[in-house]
Design a protein around this motif. Structure first.
Motif, short mmCIF file in Angstrom:
data_model
loop_
_atom_site.label_atom_id
_atom_site.label_comp_id
_atom_site.label_asym_id
_atom_site.label_seq_id
_atom_site.Cartn_x
_atom_site.Cartn_y
_atom_site.Cartn_z
N ASP A 211 1.06 -9.47 -6.02
CA ASP A 211 0.45 -8.13 -6.02
C ASP A 211 0.96 -7.33 -4.83
N LEU A 212 0.90 -6.04 -4.96
CA LEU A 212 1.42 -5.14 -3.93
C LEU A 212 0.32 -4.17 -3.53
N GLU A 213 0.10 -4.05 -2.24
CA GLU A 213 -0.89 -3.12 -1.71
C GLU A 213 -0.18 -2.20 -0.73
N LEU A 214 -0.21 -0.91 -1.00
CA LEU A 214 0.54 0.06 -0.20
C LEU A 214 -0.33 1.26 0.15
N CYS A 215 0.04 1.87 1.25
CA CYS A 215 -0.59 3.13 1.64
C CYS A 215 0.26 4.25 1.08
N GLY A 216 -0.34 5.06 0.22
CA GLY A 216 0.42 6.10 -0.45
C GLY A 216 0.97 7.15 0.48
#
Length: 875
Positions: A211-216
């Motif tokens: 899974d990938l968690e990013l700050c837009g």
């Protein structure tokens, strides 16, 4: 009569029949032991074997059965055995027991069954998907018939042993496995085996997702063309993709920046599906989801936090605290947030609390446990994050903090009052120390004076630092000499307004003024720049005093002070040299005398004396001087010379150098002393003591070949100063060696260098031990004589190999007679054979007779092989 007897006999026989016949009938009430061999245990009839029917004799029904070998399958009440539940071939015993039968002497019987080996029947199809990871080979048997015995073993197609449960991850295809059970006599004479075929279908592999968690707001610059396959590991290619921003089932590149810009923050799920292989239903389709979380960063720049409120020390037990954060220019969405803050201070720490932002404001309590003592506390917010998010964004928090003060009460408990004696009508200073509980700051104190002086309700403003402060009592309150008692009764912090009572006491000594009517000063004449000592007398019983004075006439000064150590009314001190720069008459005028013990002083009148300052000679004229180190020159070799001149190592030194002082390269100073015993200023000269370095030998420079007849000149050429080096045969008092002199092996030579610049010969030398065995064999002819004549005519009297000691310094030589006896062993230290036997016994006088002898030479150099040969001895 006969008839009665016959009837009696019949009665007796009938009685015996009744007594004996039942005893024989019931003696074996459990029947007779029996045995049976069942080789075809797989037959359905063997699922219900009546053990009772197998017993011999006439067993009594109703007994109980026992499975002696725990073989399973026996109904102990009915004696019916399911033979197909027995898991291995072999011999099994079952005991039948009958209880409660009168006259029964043997109430147990045993049935022995021999079960033949049974390897089972393979299933027509055994298929499995590789995603099962393992496969139990026993499931490859036909389930409609009896299963195989369990005491067999498995082998693969190569004959290797395998477990019943085999790993199948990553396998694909059909594999044969053979199951073999051991034989059971008399049914089997050899092991029985069957082969099962297992077909493994490879499962479709969607891969393992990350899974990938990013700050837009900050992280998407490198995700404008994200290949979703990079978030999978080990997947089969060619599957189908679904998710936001994809244009088709085969599209697997997504622009997360566009997704964020178009759809905003959120969780986006992308699925990858891999279909099962065609024409099979064994493995299902596989799908793996990938969750990509895009979050929005919150900006708390300009936000403010207020923590309430400052208190004083006595309010600590009941105080409560809260903090309120107000958003900055950027609006913060309403909702639940985690606020992380740390608190500095003695009980500080970090805490995360959960509270709600409502209309841009969030309030939360701050644990009073952080504020259990006096101090300045900083409450600094380090993070604010929505509880529903992944917290991938680092929200902008710009120096969001507030300070909270818990002010101490101005405690003076344990403080020590130190007073400093003063003089009548002069201010006095009172010092307070060890006020450990008193914080730094500005305070007002209230104090009373009692004793030889009296005043109440006096106030003073003080500044405390480190638990100490001073305050001044005006001289108007110190009118009377003697002792005053000082008591501080109250203290108030001027910043916090906190007040506390106090009870700090001390005694103040007020000294009388000193009497200095008999003071006198006297000074002797001196040389310019010499110390000027002042003698002070008439000081009475003073022990420590300070005298104030001025200078006039040839030398004048402003008011000066000198601390005096007084002994029997007298003292001396030195006038600073900077005040006495001119020759001629000078007058000293004493103006004030202070008793340092009491700090009380009196003005003086008409206390003065005059003295003269004499001139000093001019500095001598001297020049730099040069010597050679080897000459060992001393101070007596310096110019100028004479008893009026003294030499020193520094301009300020007062200790002259002895005439025997050996000179070195340094700066020296010469002074001249006049008849009036005044010494001139120093003149500096530079003494230069030249030393020529000892010659330096080149690497390998001590190694020569003796066959080249090397000389002293050759030795000079291998130094760093070949043209100026001189060689001696001893380090001290040696003979100078000519350049043509031949070098000697292992001799020592001592080289000195004569500088052409300084004309100084080196003080140290180069010691060289020469070696003459560094010869290149290929450059020199080498031969071995074939005979010699040891007849004492001094011509060819010994057998010797010319020059071998230079070419092969580690050689060894052995000479044998024709019988193989060793006659001689030689080397560089024993090179000549004189024709005598020196090694073997039994030769009388040892003189070798004329004839042929043999030699072996070991060269021990350059891997040259040993050489053998013959020589002729002819006397």
């Amino acid at each position: 009569m006969v008839k009665k007897y016959a009837n009696f006999l019949q009665f007796v026989l009938f009685f015996i029949f009744l007594s004996v016949l039942p005893s024989q009938m019931y003696a074996q009430c459990a029947g007779i032991d029996a045995s049976k061999v069942i080789c075809d245990i797989e037959l359905p009839v063997n699922t219900s074997i009546s053990l009772f029917d197998l017993l011999g004799g006439s067993p009594t029904p109703g007994g109980t059965w026992k499975d002696d070998n725990n073989s399973r399958g026996l109904n102990t009440a009915t004696g019916v055995l399911n033979g197909q539940l027995i898991r291995r071939g072999g011999t099994y015993k079952y005991t039948y027991t009958v209880l409660g039968v009168g006259g029964c002497t043997d109430n147990t019987s045993t049935v022995t069954l021999t079960i033949g080996a049974y390897p089972g029947v393979p299933a027509p199809f055994a298929t499995v998907c590789s995603s099962a990871n393992t496969f139990n080979l026993f499931t490859a048997f036909n389930s409609t018939v009896m299963g195989p015995h369990s005491n067999g073993s498995w082998t693969n197609s190569s004959g290797g042993s395998v477990d019943a449960v085999i790993p199948i991850t990553g396998l694909q295809g059909s594999f044969d496995f053979t199951y073999t059970v051991p034989p059971v006599l008399p049914c089997d004479t050899a092991p029985l085996s069957v082969t099962v075929t297992v077909t493994i279908f490879r499962a479709p592999e969607p891969g393992t997702a990350t899974d990938l968690e990013l700050c837009g707001d900050t992280d998407l610059g490198s995700y404008t063309d994200l290949d979703l396959h990079t978030l999978l590991a080990g997947e089969d290619m060619g599957g189908e993709w679904n998710g936001a921003g994809l244009t088709s089932l085969t599209d697997h590149n997504v622009n997360l920046q566009e997704v964020f810009d178009d759809l905003g923050p959120g969780e986006y799920i992308y699925t990858y599906t891999v279909r099962s292989f065609p024409n099979t239903r064994i493995c299902p389709d596989q799908t793996v989801p990938i969750t990509i979380t895009l979050e929005k960063r919150l900006d708390f720049t300009g936000a403010q936090i207020v923590v309430s409120s400052d208190i004083c020390e006595d309010k600590i037990p009941t105080a409560t605290y809260s903090a309120t954060i107000t958003q900055g220019p950027e609006a913060i969405p309403d909702g639940e947030y985690k606020v992380t803050f740390n608190v500095s201070g003695p009980n500080g720490g970090s805490t995360t609390v959960t509270a709600n932002f409502v209309n841009g404001i969030i309030s939360f309590p701050v644990d009073a446990a952080y504020f259990r003592q006096v101090g300045l506390y900083t409450i600094r917010v380090t993070n604010i994050a929505a509880t529903t998010g992944k917290q991938t964004c680092v929200n902008i928090i710009d120096n969001l903090f507030d300070e909270l003060n818990i002010y101490p009460l101005p405690h003076l408990d344990g403080a020590v009052m130190t007073t400093f004696p003063t003089c009548q009508n002069k201010d006095s200073v009172v010092q307070i120390s060890n006020a450990a509980q008193l914080a730094n700051g500005n305070y007002n104190i209230v104090y009373n004076i009692t004793g030889d002086n009296f005043a109440t309700g006096q106030t003073a403003n003080i500044n405390s630092f480190g638990g100490s402060f001073n305050f001044r009592i005006p001289g108007t309150l110190n009118v009377n000499s003697g002792v005053s008692n000082i008591t501080i009764i109250k203290i108030t912090n001027n910043v916090t307004g906190c007040t506390n009572v106090a009870n700090i006491q001390g005694n103040l000594v007020i000294n009388p003024l000193p009497n200095a009517a008999t003071v006198r000063v006297a000074i002797n004449d001196v040389c310019l720049n010499d110390p000027v000592s002042v003698s002070v007398s008439g000081l009475g019983n003073l022990t420590d005093a300070t005298l104030s004075y001025t200078l006039s006439d040839s030398n004048s000064s402003t008011l000066q002070t000198a601390v005096l150590t007084v002994l029997n009314g007298n003292a001396t001190f030195i006038i600073p040299a900077g005040l006495l720069l001119n020759i001629g008459s000078t007058t000293i005028l004493a103006t004030n005398l202070k008793n340092n013990s009491t700090n009380c002083d009196s003005n003086l009148s008409n206390v003065s004396d005059g003295f003269s300052i004499n001139s000093i000679p001019l500095a001598p004229i001297a020049e730099n001087q040069i010597f050679c180190k080897v000459d060992r020159a001393t101070v007596t070799n310096l110019f100028p010379r004479g008893p009026q001149y003294k030499w020193y190592t520094s301009a300020t030194s007062t200790t002259a150098l002895a005439g025997t002082y050996v000179l070195k390269s340094e700066d020296l100073y010469v002074r001249e002393t006049s008849l009036s015993n005044c010494t001139s200023a120093p003149t500096m000269i530079s003494v230069i003591v030249n030393d020529t370095p000892a010659p330096v030998l080149n690497p390998g420079g001590a190694d020569f070949c003796g066959l080249a007849n090397p000389t002293i000149a050759d030795l000079s050429r291998v130094t760093n100063v070949p043209s100026t080096v001189a060689w001696y045969d001893a380090e001290n008092n040696g003979n100078l060696l000519a350049s043509s002199r031949l070098l000697v092996h292992k001799a020592k030579y001592y080289g000195f260098d004569l500088s052409t610049v300084t004309d100084c010969i080196s003080d140290t030398n180069l010691e060289v031990t020469v070696s003459l065995i560094d010869c290149d064999v290929s450059q020199y002819a080498f031969f071995i004589p074939d005979g010699f004549s040891p007849n004492g005519d001094n011509i060819n009297d010994t057998f010797r190999i010319p020059d071998i000691e230079f070419l092969y310094p580690d050689y060894t030589l052995e000479i044998f007679n024709r019988y193989g006896n060793v006659m001689f062993k030689g080397n560089v230290n024993k090179p000549n054979w004189d024709g005598r036997n020196s090694e073997s016994a039994g030769f009388g006088d040892g003189i070798a007779p004329n004839g042929v002898y043999f030699y072996i030479i070991n060269f021990n150099k350059d891997n040259r092989k040993a050489q053998q040969g013959r020589l002729y001895l002819n006397r």
